[in-house]
Motif scaffolding. Structure first.
Motif, PDB file in Angstrom:
ATOM      1  N   VAL A  12       0.674  -1.280   0.006  1.00  0.00           N
ATOM      2  CA  VAL A  12       0.005   0.030   0.262  1.00  0.00           C
ATOM      3  C   VAL A  12       0.840   1.168   0.077  1.00  0.00           C
ATOM      4  O   VAL A  12       0.542   2.525  -0.479  1.00  0.00           O
ATOM      5  N   SER A  13       2.098   1.194   0.521  1.00  0.00           N
ATOM      6  CA  SER A  13       2.925   2.344   0.637  1.00  0.00           C
ATOM      7  C   SER A  13       3.489   2.838  -1.011  1.00  0.00           C
ATOM      8  O   SER A  13       3.650   3.701  -1.186  1.00  0.00           O
ATOM      9  N   TRP A  14       3.162   1.792  -1.913  1.00  0.00           N
ATOM     10  CA  TRP A  14       3.485   2.353  -3.299  1.00  0.00           C
ATOM     11  C   TRP A  14       2.140   2.498  -4.107  1.00  0.00           C
ATOM     12  O   TRP A  14       1.814   3.319  -4.763  1.00  0.00           O
ATOM     13  N   THR A  15       1.015   1.506  -3.843  1.00  0.00           N
ATOM     14  CA  THR A  15       0.018   1.601  -4.734  1.00  0.00           C
ATOM     15  C   THR A  15      -0.930   2.723  -4.291  1.00  0.00           C
ATOM     16  O   THR A  15      -2.036   3.388  -5.062  1.00  0.00           O
ATOM     17  N   LEU A  16      -0.964   3.260  -3.178  1.00  0.00           N
ATOM     18  CA  LEU A  16      -1.730   4.300  -2.678  1.00  0.00           C
ATOM     19  C   LEU A  16      -1.475   5.663  -3.347  1.00  0.00           C
ATOM     20  O   LEU A  16      -2.312   6.648  -3.352  1.00  0.00           O
ATOM     21  N   TRP A  17      -0.170   5.936  -3.948  1.00  0.00           N
ATOM     22  CA  TRP A  17      -0.004   7.316  -4.602  1.00  0.00           C
ATOM     23  C   TRP A  17      -0.851   7.647  -5.848  1.00  0.00           C
ATOM     24  O   TRP A  17      -1.516   8.573  -5.943  1.00  0.00           O
ATOM     25  N   GLY A  18      -0.981   6.442  -6.869  1.00  0.00           N
ATOM     26  CA  GLY A  18      -1.939   6.719  -7.659  1.00  0.00           C
ATOM     27  C   GLY A  18      -3.368   6.755  -7.281  1.00  0.00           C
ATOM     28  O   GLY A  18      -4.092   7.810  -7.718  1.00  0.00           O
ATOM     29  N   GLY A  19      -3.690   6.116  -6.397  1.00  0.00           N
ATOM     30  CA  GLY A  19      -5.068   6.320  -5.686  1.00  0.00           C
ATOM     31  C   GLY A  19      -5.524   7.693  -4.962  1.00  0.00           C
ATOM     32  O   GLY A  19      -6.421   8.197  -5.244  1.00  0.00           O
ATOM     33  N   THR A  20      -4.428   7.889  -4.153  1.00  0.00           N
ATOM     34  CA  THR A  20      -4.491   9.375  -3.579  1.00  0.00           C
ATOM     35  C   THR A  20      -4.717  10.555  -4.617  1.00  0.00           C
ATOM     36  O   THR A  20      -5.449  11.395  -4.557  1.00  0.00           O
ATOM     37  N   ALA A  21      -3.809  10.589  -5.884  1.00  0.00           N
ATOM     38  CA  ALA A  21      -3.951  11.647  -6.736  1.00  0.00           C
ATOM     39  C   ALA A  21      -5.328  11.512  -7.302  1.00  0.00           C
ATOM     40  O   ALA A  21      -5.675  12.544  -7.798  1.00  0.00           O
ATOM     41  N   CYS A  22      -5.643  10.328  -7.758  1.00  0.00           N
ATOM     42  CA  CYS A  22      -7.103  10.311  -8.310  1.00  0.00           C
ATOM     43  C   CYS A  22      -8.038  10.863  -7.762  1.00  0.00           C
ATOM     44  O   CYS A  22      -8.747  11.615  -7.990  1.00  0.00           O
ATOM     45  N   MET A  23      -7.921  10.691  -6.415  1.00  0.00           N
ATOM     46  CA  MET A  23      -9.237  11.411  -5.426  1.00  0.00           C
ATOM     47  C   MET A  23      -8.958  12.615  -5.296  1.00  0.00           C
ATOM     48  O   MET A  23      -9.772  13.544  -5.343  1.00  0.00           O
ATOM     49  N   VAL A  24      -7.872  12.898  -5.228  1.00  0.00           N
ATOM     50  CA  VAL A  24      -7.363  14.510  -4.787  1.00  0.00           C
ATOM     51  C   VAL A  24      -7.784  15.333  -6.341  1.00  0.00           C
ATOM     52  O   VAL A  24      -8.390  16.334  -6.025  1.00  0.00           O
ATOM     53  N   VAL A  25      -7.186  14.973  -7.420  1.00  0.00           N
ATOM     54  CA  VAL A  25      -7.661  15.800  -8.476  1.00  0.00           C
ATOM     55  C   VAL A  25      -9.265  15.735  -8.882  1.00  0.00           C
ATOM     56  O   VAL A  25      -9.959  16.783  -9.096  1.00  0.00           O
ATOM     57  N   ALA A  26      -9.753  14.687  -8.664  1.00  0.00           N
ATOM     58  CA  ALA A  26     -11.283  14.412  -9.017  1.00  0.00           C
ATOM     59  C   ALA A  26     -12.184  15.395  -7.807  1.00  0.00           C
ATOM     60  O   ALA A  26     -13.174  15.978  -8.447  1.00  0.00           O
ATOM     61  N   SER A  27     -11.624  15.241  -6.551  1.00  0.00           N
ATOM     62  CA  SER A  27     -12.433  16.052  -5.646  1.00  0.00           C
ATOM     63  C   SER A  27     -12.133  17.672  -5.787  1.00  0.00           C
ATOM     64  O   SER A  27     -13.313  18.341  -5.918  1.00  0.00           O
ATOM     65  N   ILE A  28     -10.950  17.787  -6.239  1.00  0.00           N
ATOM     66  CA  ILE A  28     -10.856  19.539  -6.533  1.00  0.00           C
ATOM     67  C   ILE A  28     -11.532  19.883  -7.704  1.00  0.00           C
ATOM     68  O   ILE A  28     -12.391  21.008  -7.872  1.00  0.00           O
ATOM     69  N   VAL A  29     -11.430  19.101  -8.860  1.00  0.00           N
ATOM     70  CA  VAL A  29     -12.171  19.398  -9.950  1.00  0.00           C
ATOM     71  C   VAL A  29     -13.834  19.462  -9.999  1.00  0.00           C
ATOM     72  O   VAL A  29     -14.309  20.563 -10.317  1.00  0.00           O
ATOM     73  N   ALA A  30     -13.942  18.627  -9.199  1.00  0.00           N
ATOM     74  CA  ALA A  30     -15.731  18.505  -9.022  1.00  0.00           C
ATOM     75  C   ALA A  30     -16.032  19.666  -8.001  1.00  0.00           C
ATOM     76  O   ALA A  30     -17.097  20.233  -8.194  1.00  0.00           O
ATOM     77  N   PHE A  31     -15.048  20.106  -7.005  1.00  0.00           N
ATOM     78  CA  PHE A  31     -15.372  21.108  -6.242  1.00  0.00           C
ATOM     79  C   PHE A  31     -15.539  22.395  -6.879  1.00  0.00           C
ATOM     80  O   PHE A  31     -16.332  23.075  -6.905  1.00  0.00           O
ATOM     81  N   LEU A  32     -14.482  22.594  -8.042  1.00  0.00           N
ATOM     82  CA  LEU A  32     -14.447  23.768  -8.757  1.00  0.00           C
ATOM     83  C   LEU A  32     -16.049  23.956  -9.705  1.00  0.00           C
ATOM     84  O   LEU A  32     -16.260  24.940  -9.953  1.00  0.00           O
ATOM     85  N   PHE A  33     -16.375  22.798 -10.155  1.00  0.00           N
ATOM     86  CA  PHE A  33     -17.512  22.768 -10.764  1.00  0.00           C
ATOM     87  C   PHE A  33     -18.794  23.348 -10.220  1.00  0.00           C
ATOM     88  O   PHE A  33     -19.666  23.620 -10.833  1.00  0.00           O
ATOM     89  N   GLN A  34     -18.648  23.406  -8.964  1.00  0.00           N
ATOM     90  CA  GLN A  34     -19.752  23.766  -7.897  1.00  0.00           C
ATOM     91  C   GLN A  34     -19.941  25.461  -7.804  1.00  0.00           C
ATOM     92  O   GLN A  34     -20.079  25.984  -6.874  1.00  0.00           O
ATOM     93  N   TRP A  35     -18.903  26.164  -8.917  1.00  0.00           N
ATOM     94  CA  TRP A  35     -18.659  27.460  -8.426  1.00  0.00           C
ATOM     95  C   TRP A  35     -20.177  28.323  -8.274  1.00  0.00           C
ATOM     96  O   TRP A  35     -20.018  29.166  -7.572  1.00  0.00           O
ATOM     97  N   LYS A  36     -21.222  28.165  -8.901  1.00  0.00           N
ATOM     98  CA  LYS A  36     -22.442  28.954  -8.653  1.00  0.00           C
ATOM     99  C   LYS A  36     -22.918  28.496  -7.166  1.00  0.00           C
ATOM    100  O   LYS A  36     -23.087  29.516  -6.566  1.00  0.00           O
ATOM    101  N   SER A  37     -22.729  27.360  -6.539  1.00  0.00           N
ATOM    102  CA  SER A  37     -23.139  27.163  -5.298  1.00  0.00           C
ATOM    103  C   SER A  37     -21.955  27.708  -4.409  1.00  0.00           C
ATOM    104  O   SER A  37     -22.507  28.345  -3.310  1.00  0.00           O
ATOM    105  N   ILE A  38     -20.776  27.985  -4.818  1.00  0.00           N
ATOM    106  CA  ILE A  38     -19.913  28.614  -4.098  1.00  0.00           C
ATOM    107  C   ILE A  38     -20.081  30.189  -3.834  1.00  0.00           C
ATOM    108  O   ILE A  38     -19.932  30.750  -2.888  1.00  0.00           O
ATOM    109  N   VAL A  39     -20.355  30.697  -4.842  1.00  0.00           N
ATOM    110  CA  VAL A  39     -20.775  32.215  -5.221  1.00  0.00           C
ATOM    111  C   VAL A  39     -21.784  32.462  -4.336  1.00  0.00           C
ATOM    112  O   VAL A  39     -21.785  33.524  -3.542  1.00  0.00           O
ATOM    113  N   ARG A  40     -23.067  31.510  -4.297  1.00  0.00           N
ATOM    114  CA  ARG A  40     -24.447  31.957  -3.476  1.00  0.00           C
ATOM    115  C   ARG A  40     -23.736  31.698  -1.901  1.00  0.00           C
ATOM    116  O   ARG A  40     -24.564  32.470  -1.185  1.00  0.00           O
ATOM    117  N   SER A  41     -23.073  30.996  -1.858  1.00  0.00           N
ATOM    118  CA  SER A  41     -22.483  30.447  -0.306  1.00  0.00           C
ATOM    119  C   SER A  41     -21.961  32.045   0.208  1.00  0.00           C
ATOM    120  O   SER A  41     -22.280  32.582   1.251  1.00  0.00           O
TER     121      SER A  41
END
Length: 273
Positions: A12-41
């Motif tokens: 897991v000390s090796w395999t987690l790096w690809g999985g972590t990057a996948c989660m980080v990038v996907a989470s941030i991109v999905a978060f940025l797609f919610q910009w309308k909700s962010i502006v309203r907040s």
């Protein structure tokens, strides 16, 4: 790279790096797609902090939670959190203050998204905080991880409270009394959860024995953002790049080609697995 017969702990000390990057990038991109909700907040902040002069309260205001309670709780929580983070994890007070400020704004965003989509992007909020502290305090791995923990905990609790208040509203409960009940439960809940966790995890060795995949991804992200990618093996760097590209693809394709969404795995589930 891995010795023969290597188990989960070694691989897991090796395999987690690809999985972590996948989660980080996907989470941030999905978060940025919610910009309308962010502006309203953020646009609702002005109304939230508008403190009018003393006047006779309306019937609705008498059952709502006063703004003075909120402001007082924020100040007390900031002092207590800064003290605990400093004494327990040696996190500087100024870092705790920044984490709390960031958590406040991101919690508003989480509450807005939870109300609109019934999805709480807690992981994305923590990753955003880790990115911020990776630039503010490079080399502070513990501070990076604990700042993300503060944001994640605040966001999750805010969304849970929002759902509780919604259920209470549907049942005709008094919001002020709900707040008092939640406030009272904090003390008993903290006592029980801390003692229970202490009995299950008496030391660091017992904690590592749990092998929690989610905790390892958080720790890996903190190490990468805190110490820099120059400290990583080249294979791990390539895994991060490949995982990040995969996370981006798994977010963009369903968004722009909706009919393919049911055939693709979720990037969070894929990365965690």
């Amino acid at each position: 790279m891995l010795p023969a017969g290597a188990g989960y702990r070694e691989s897991v000390s090796w395999t987690l790096w690809g999985g972590t990057a996948c989660m980080v990038v996907a989470s941030i991109v999905a978060f940025l797609f919610q910009w309308k909700s962010i502006v309203r907040s953020f646009s609702s902040l002005g109304a939230m902090f508008s403190l009018s002069k003393k006047r006779k309260l309306t019937d609705v205001e008498k059952i709502e939670t006063p703004m003075s309670w909120f402001l007082t709780g924020q100040l007390i929580s900031l002092g207590a959190l800064g003290y605990l983070a400093h004494t327990s994890f040696n996190v500087p007070y100024w870092m705790s203050c920044i984490a709390v400020v960031i958590s406040f704004f991101l919690a508003l965003v989480v509450c807005r998204i939870t109300g609109e989509a019934n999805i709480t992007p807690t992981g994305a909020m923590g990753k955003v905080t880790q990115l911020i502290f990776g630039g503010i305090a490079p080399g502070h791995v513990t501070a990076n991880l604990m700042a993300a923990n503060i944001t994640s905990g605040a966001s999750s609790s805010s969304a849970d409270l929002l759902v509780d208040l919604k259920v209470g509203y549907l049942l005709g409960a008094n919001p002020r009394k709900q707040f008092i009940a939640q406030f009272s439960g904090i003390f008993l809940g903290t006592l029980v959860s801390v003692l229970a966790f202490r009995s299950m995890v008496p030391d660091a060795n017992a904690l590592q024995a749990f092998n929690a995949p989610g905790a390892r991804t958080w720790a890996a992200t903190a190490e990468a953002l805190g110490m820099g990618f120059s400290h990583l093996h080249s294979i791990k760097v390539l895994s991060i790049i490949a995982g990040g590209i995969l996370g981006l693809i798994l977010v963009l394709i369903p968004r722009y080609i909706p009919r393919t969404g049911k055939w693709l795995p979720t990037p969070i589930g894929f990365g965690l697995a």
